[in-house]
Design an enzyme around this catalytic site. Sequence first.
Site, PDB file in Angstrom:
ATOM      1  N   LYS A  56       0.819  -1.195   0.000  1.00 58.84           N
ATOM      2  CA  LYS A  56       0.000   0.000   0.000  1.00 58.84           C
ATOM      3  C   LYS A  56       0.856   1.250   0.000  1.00 58.84           C
ATOM      4  O   LYS A  56       0.411   2.338  -0.357  1.00 58.84           O
ATOM      5  CB  LYS A  56      -0.869   0.026   1.279  1.00 58.84           C
ATOM      6  CG  LYS A  56      -1.715  -1.199   1.491  1.00 58.84           C
ATOM      7  CD  LYS A  56      -2.364  -1.093   2.913  1.00 58.84           C
ATOM      8  CE  LYS A  56      -3.006  -2.407   3.254  1.00 58.84           C
ATOM      9  NZ  LYS A  56      -3.439  -2.459   4.645  1.00 58.84           N
ATOM     10  N   GLY A  57       2.067   1.100   0.480  1.00 58.30           N
ATOM     11  CA  GLY A  57       2.900   2.267   0.802  1.00 58.30           C
ATOM     12  C   GLY A  57       3.104   3.247  -0.333  1.00 58.30           C
ATOM     13  O   GLY A  57       3.158   4.460  -0.128  1.00 58.30           O
TER      14      GLY A  57
ATOM     15  N   GLU B 180       7.680   2.367  -6.207  1.00 59.59           N
ATOM     16  CA  GLU B 180       7.809   1.787  -4.863  1.00 59.59           C
ATOM     17  C   GLU B 180       8.097   2.886  -3.841  1.00 59.59           C
ATOM     18  O   GLU B 180       8.649   3.940  -4.193  1.00 59.59           O
ATOM     19  CB  GLU B 180       8.927   0.724  -4.911  1.00 59.59           C
ATOM     20  CG  GLU B 180       9.216  -0.046  -3.652  1.00 59.59           C
ATOM     21  CD  GLU B 180       8.039  -0.765  -3.015  1.00 59.59           C
ATOM     22  OE1 GLU B 180       7.028  -0.101  -2.705  1.00 59.59           O
ATOM     23  OE2 GLU B 180       8.156  -1.987  -2.777  1.00 59.59           O
TER      24      GLU B 180
ATOM     25  N   ASP C 158      14.644  -1.587   0.353  1.00 55.85           N
ATOM     26  CA  ASP C 158      15.366  -1.911   1.582  1.00 55.85           C
ATOM     27  C   ASP C 158      16.301  -3.090   1.281  1.00 55.85           C
ATOM     28  O   ASP C 158      17.388  -2.899   0.752  1.00 55.85           O
ATOM     29  CB  ASP C 158      14.293  -2.218   2.636  1.00 55.85           C
ATOM     30  CG  ASP C 158      14.818  -2.416   4.016  1.00 55.85           C
ATOM     31  OD1 ASP C 158      15.785  -1.743   4.392  1.00 55.85           O
ATOM     32  OD2 ASP C 158      14.264  -3.246   4.769  1.00 55.85           O
TER      33      ASP C 158
ATOM     34  N   LYS D 168      17.451   2.667   0.802  1.00 51.64           N
ATOM     35  CA  LYS D 168      18.381   2.403   1.913  1.00 51.64           C
ATOM     36  C   LYS D 168      19.456   1.447   1.406  1.00 51.64           C
ATOM     37  O   LYS D 168      19.357   0.226   1.613  1.00 51.64           O
ATOM     38  CB  LYS D 168      17.629   1.701   3.051  1.00 51.64           C
ATOM     39  CG  LYS D 168      16.851   2.581   3.978  1.00 51.64           C
ATOM     40  CD  LYS D 168      16.474   1.752   5.218  1.00 51.64           C
ATOM     41  CE  LYS D 168      15.083   1.985   5.657  1.00 51.64           C
ATOM     42  NZ  LYS D 168      14.638   1.112   6.763  1.00 51.64           N
TER      43      LYS D 168
ATOM     44  N   PHE E 188      14.563   3.167  10.501  1.00 52.02           N
ATOM     45  CA  PHE E 188      13.193   2.816  10.143  1.00 52.02           C
ATOM     46  C   PHE E 188      12.367   4.083  10.036  1.00 52.02           C
ATOM     47  O   PHE E 188      12.287   4.864  10.973  1.00 52.02           O
ATOM     48  CB  PHE E 188      12.585   1.872  11.186  1.00 52.02           C
ATOM     49  CG  PHE E 188      11.312   1.250  10.712  1.00 52.02           C
ATOM     50  CD1 PHE E 188      11.322   0.086   9.964  1.00 52.02           C
ATOM     51  CD2 PHE E 188      10.085   1.855  10.974  1.00 52.02           C
ATOM     52  CE1 PHE E 188      10.141  -0.477   9.503  1.00 52.02           C
ATOM     53  CE2 PHE E 188       8.900   1.296  10.522  1.00 52.02           C
ATOM     54  CZ  PHE E 188       8.925   0.130   9.780  1.00 52.02           C
ATOM     55  N   VAL E 189      11.769   4.284   8.867  1.00 56.53           N
ATOM     56  CA  VAL E 189      11.038   5.527   8.633  1.00 56.53           C
ATOM     57  C   VAL E 189       9.548   5.267   8.430  1.00 56.53           C
ATOM     58  O   VAL E 189       9.146   4.188   8.010  1.00 56.53           O
ATOM     59  CB  VAL E 189      11.615   6.293   7.409  1.00 56.53           C
ATOM     60  CG1 VAL E 189      12.981   6.866   7.733  1.00 56.53           C
ATOM     61  CG2 VAL E 189      11.667   5.411   6.173  1.00 56.53           C
TER      62      VAL E 189
HETATM   63  P1  IMP Z   1      12.485  -5.031   0.730  1.00 55.89           P
HETATM   64  O1  IMP Z   1      11.959  -6.248   0.059  1.00 55.89           O
HETATM   65  O2  IMP Z   1      13.276  -5.392   1.971  1.00 55.89           O
HETATM   66  O3  IMP Z   1      13.266  -4.099  -0.171  1.00 55.89           O
HETATM   67  O4  IMP Z   1      11.221  -4.340   1.345  1.00 55.89           O
HETATM   68  C1  IMP Z   1      10.629  -3.247   0.886  1.00 55.89           C
HETATM   69  C2  IMP Z   1       9.364  -3.038   1.686  1.00 55.89           C
HETATM   70  O5  IMP Z   1       9.607  -3.124   3.097  1.00 55.89           O
HETATM   71  C3  IMP Z   1       8.870  -1.649   1.453  1.00 55.89           C
HETATM   72  O6  IMP Z   1       7.997  -1.619   0.354  1.00 55.89           O
HETATM   73  C4  IMP Z   1       8.202  -1.321   2.759  1.00 55.89           C
HETATM   74  O7  IMP Z   1       6.869  -1.773   2.737  1.00 55.89           O
HETATM   75  C5  IMP Z   1       8.961  -2.102   3.802  1.00 55.89           C
HETATM   76  N1  IMP Z   1       9.974  -1.253   4.473  1.00 55.89           N
HETATM   77  C6  IMP Z   1      11.308  -1.312   4.341  1.00 55.89           C
HETATM   78  N2  IMP Z   1      11.924  -0.381   5.091  1.00 55.89           N
HETATM   79  C7  IMP Z   1      10.940   0.301   5.714  1.00 55.89           C
HETATM   80  C8  IMP Z   1      10.940   1.437   6.620  1.00 55.89           C
HETATM   81  O8  IMP Z   1      11.967   2.011   7.016  1.00 55.89           O
HETATM   82  N3  IMP Z   1       9.711   1.861   7.015  1.00 55.89           N
HETATM   83  C9  IMP Z   1       8.545   1.278   6.614  1.00 55.89           C
HETATM   84  N4  IMP Z   1       8.509   0.230   5.771  1.00 55.89           N
HETATM   85  C10 IMP Z   1       9.695  -0.251   5.321  1.00 55.89           C
HETATM   86 MG    MG Z   2       5.942  -1.519   0.310  1.00 55.81          MG
END
Ligand code: IMP
Ligand code: MG
Length: 180
Positions: A42-43, A98, A102, A130, A151-152
Amino acid sequence: MTDPKLRVLISSERIQARIREMGEQISEDYPHGNLHLICILKGACFFLTDLARAMKRDVFVDFMGISTYGKGKTSSGEVKVTKDLDISLEGADVVIVEDIVDSGVTLSYLLHLLEQRKPRSLAIATLLDKPQRRLRPVQVKYVGFQIPDEFVIGYGLDYAEKYRNLDAICVLEDSAAVKA
Ligand code: IMP
Ligand code: MG
């Protein structure tokens, strides 16, 4: 909601100014043809709506729901599609929109999945990156802001489904649980 201690990392004004630049850049890079913006729910929906309106051309908008399991516990991560696209990507230029990259697990899975739908091109636009946290390499064409390993929340990003509607990107200072 009880008021947690929030530290503003990126103000609403900076977010909006950067999104205007990104919208103009993407419009320049894709002057012709069908351009699809794929919002990862949803973000990213807050980012998508501002980005789409900052663009100088018309776009298709579509949504994909993804959930990730095992994050922080296993490096492999398990990704599940909870809502698929409505519109075919065949022959189209596609930009995945996106909120944050992360570990890169979600996007590397998604790139692999969407490549099979035969788009003409496939790229990623993220508001936040990040890079220190990366476990899977992913090529990200458009990055709004690189941020440190904190963490944001806000502007779409949640902590336990809260805080998405803050208009700035903030760090939640007083939650030990966030670090878990
Ligand atoms: P990845 O698969 O680890 O790259 O995850 C990405 C997803 O993790 C993002 O779309 C977010 O939903 C969540 N996420 C990663 N870091 C944060 C953060 O600092 N705050 C909130 N959600 C995060
Ligand atoms: Mg997300």
